[in-house]
Design an enzyme around this catalytic site. Sequence first.
Site, PDB file in Angstrom:
ATOM      1  N   GLY A  17       0.891  -1.146  -0.198  1.00 19.67           N
ATOM      2  CA  GLY A  17       0.032  -0.015   0.052  1.00 19.67           C
ATOM      3  C   GLY A  17       0.698   1.324   0.097  1.00 19.67           C
ATOM      4  O   GLY A  17       2.140   1.452  -0.595  1.00 19.67           O
ATOM      5  N   GLY A  18       0.461   2.421   0.559  1.00 17.62           N
ATOM      6  CA  GLY A  18       0.935   3.568   0.735  1.00 17.62           C
ATOM      7  C   GLY A  18       2.424   3.337   1.437  1.00 17.62           C
ATOM      8  O   GLY A  18       3.175   4.012   0.875  1.00 17.62           O
TER       9      GLY A  18
END
Length: 523
Positions: free
Chosen positions: A172-173
Site C-alpha cells: 500500500g502507501g
Amino acid sequence: MATTKELIEEYQKKRQKIQAMEGAEAIEKRHKGGQWTARERIDYFFDKGTFSEIGIFTKHRTVNFGMDKREIPAEGVVTGYGLVNGRPVVAFAEDYMAMAGTFGEYHGLKEIRAINFAKEMGCPLVGMNDSGGARLQEGIDTLETYGQLFHAQIQASGIIPQIALLMGPCLGGQAYHPIMQDFLIQCKKTGFMGIAGPAIVETQIGEKISLEDLSGWKAHAVKSGQTHIVAEDDKDALDKAKELLSLLPSNNMERTPIIACKDDPARQSPELNTIIPDSPNRPYDMFKVIRAISDNGYFFETLKENAKTVITGFARFNGRVVGLWANQPMVNAGTIDCDAADKGARFVRTCDLFNIPVVTLGDCPGYLVGSAQDHKGILRHGAKLLFAWADASVPLISIMLRKSYAGAHYGMLDKGIGADFVFAWPTARINIVGAESAASVIFAREIRESANPEETKARKISEYAELYENPYRAAERGCVDDVIMPSETRQVIIRALAVLEDKDKEHKAFKARPWRKYSNINL
C-alpha cells in the site's frame, strides 16, 4: 509523592517492558520464521555499544476503536543513531511484533524525525521496513503523516544516502517509502512490496495472484527493476547494507572513503589484450574486464537481476570508489533498451549526487530498435541517459572497447555529451553506424546494379570499415584522447582519476552554469 528510588524503578520497568516487545514466546516464533526482531536487527547492524535510541516512550493519541487501551511498544518502530564501521548512521527498524508494525501518526513522526536528523547531521539513513501497512484506526492522521514522511524523504534526497531494507511486508502507501530511497535491498523469502496486496488486487480487478508472484523479489529485482540488491535473509541484508555504506560518502558535501590499496596501481592485465574476439559479433564476458582492472577484482553490483544487457556497480581504483557503467556483450549484444537506459541514468545521477566518479566500459551496437521499444518510449528513456551525462559534474571517463555506434555512442559516454577523458582500445569501432549498415545505404544502388551484388557489397563494407570503423579517425578529430593497450586500462584510469580529483571544486575546473531549479529530464 514518590521517592527518587520509586521513580527510578518505575522508569526501569517502563523501559524494560517496551524493550521486551511481545515476550519470549513471540520472539521464538519469529525466529522460527527466519526473521530477527527489530531490536535484534538494530543490535547487529550498529557497532557494539554505539546505538542510542530516540523516542522509545513515544505513544499514539488515538482513542477510537479501542486504541485508548492498546499499548504499542515504541509505536512500532525503533529509531536512533550510532556507528556503522566507525561512521555515524541514523536508522529506524519497524517492529512487526508491535501491532504488525502498522504505520500510524506517531510511528510516522518518529521516522520523519530520524530522516530530518540524518539530513541535519549529514549522516546516511537506513530504514528497515517490516510493516503491515497503514494503521486504519487513525484515519486522516495516518494518511496525512504519510505525505509528511514522503516530503521529508524527498527533501533529504541527494543530500544524504538513503538505503531501504525490505525485510518484511511493505504494501500500500507504505511501499512508496522504500521505493523513493537511493538503494533498496530485499530479503528473498520475507521481503514483499507492492501498491496493494493480493486480496485487494483480486477484489478490484479480479486478478488472482500470490503474494510472492505479485510482490516478491523476482517481481522487483528481475521485472520492475526496483530492487537493487537481493539478500538471503536478515543477516545478509544487513551485511550488504554495511558494505554499501562503505562505498558511499556520509553526505553530498563529502567524498567516498579512500582505503589503503595493496593492488599495484601500475599493474597490467595482459589477458585483456586477447579478450576481444576477432569476429565483431562474438560475445565476451564484461565481468572479466571489470575484475581485471579493479582493485583486487572487487565489484559491488547493483540491479544485477534487471536489464542484464548492461552492468552497474561500484569498484575501487587505487583505493578510491568509482561507479562503473558497462555493456554486457553476453546478453543481447549489450544493447540498451528502455529498462537498461533507466538503470544507467538512475545510476549515473546517483553517483553524481554523491561525488562518485563514473567510468564506462563501452561495447554497444546501439539502442534496441523495433516497434516494441519505439512504442514503449525508447527515445524518452534513452534521453534520460543523455540528461544524466550532461548534468553530471563528477569526473567522467569513457573506455571504448569495441562497438560505439549511433545513440549508444553518447549513452555510453562520449566527449560531446560530457566525458573528461575518452580512451579507446585498438579494437574499438567508433562510427555513426556499423560498416555493413552504412554500406548498404550509401552504396545501395551500386550494389544492386553490379554484376555480382554480394561481391560488391563485401568490398564496399570493407572499404567503409577501413576508412571509418576504427578508433583512429575519432582520435584524429580529438573525440578520443588516446588509443591505449587493453592491458594498460587500469593504470590509465587511475592516472585520469588522479588528475580529475578536484574537478568539481568551484575554484578549480568546475564550470559555472546559469541558475535553474533542475533539468527537465524526460521522466
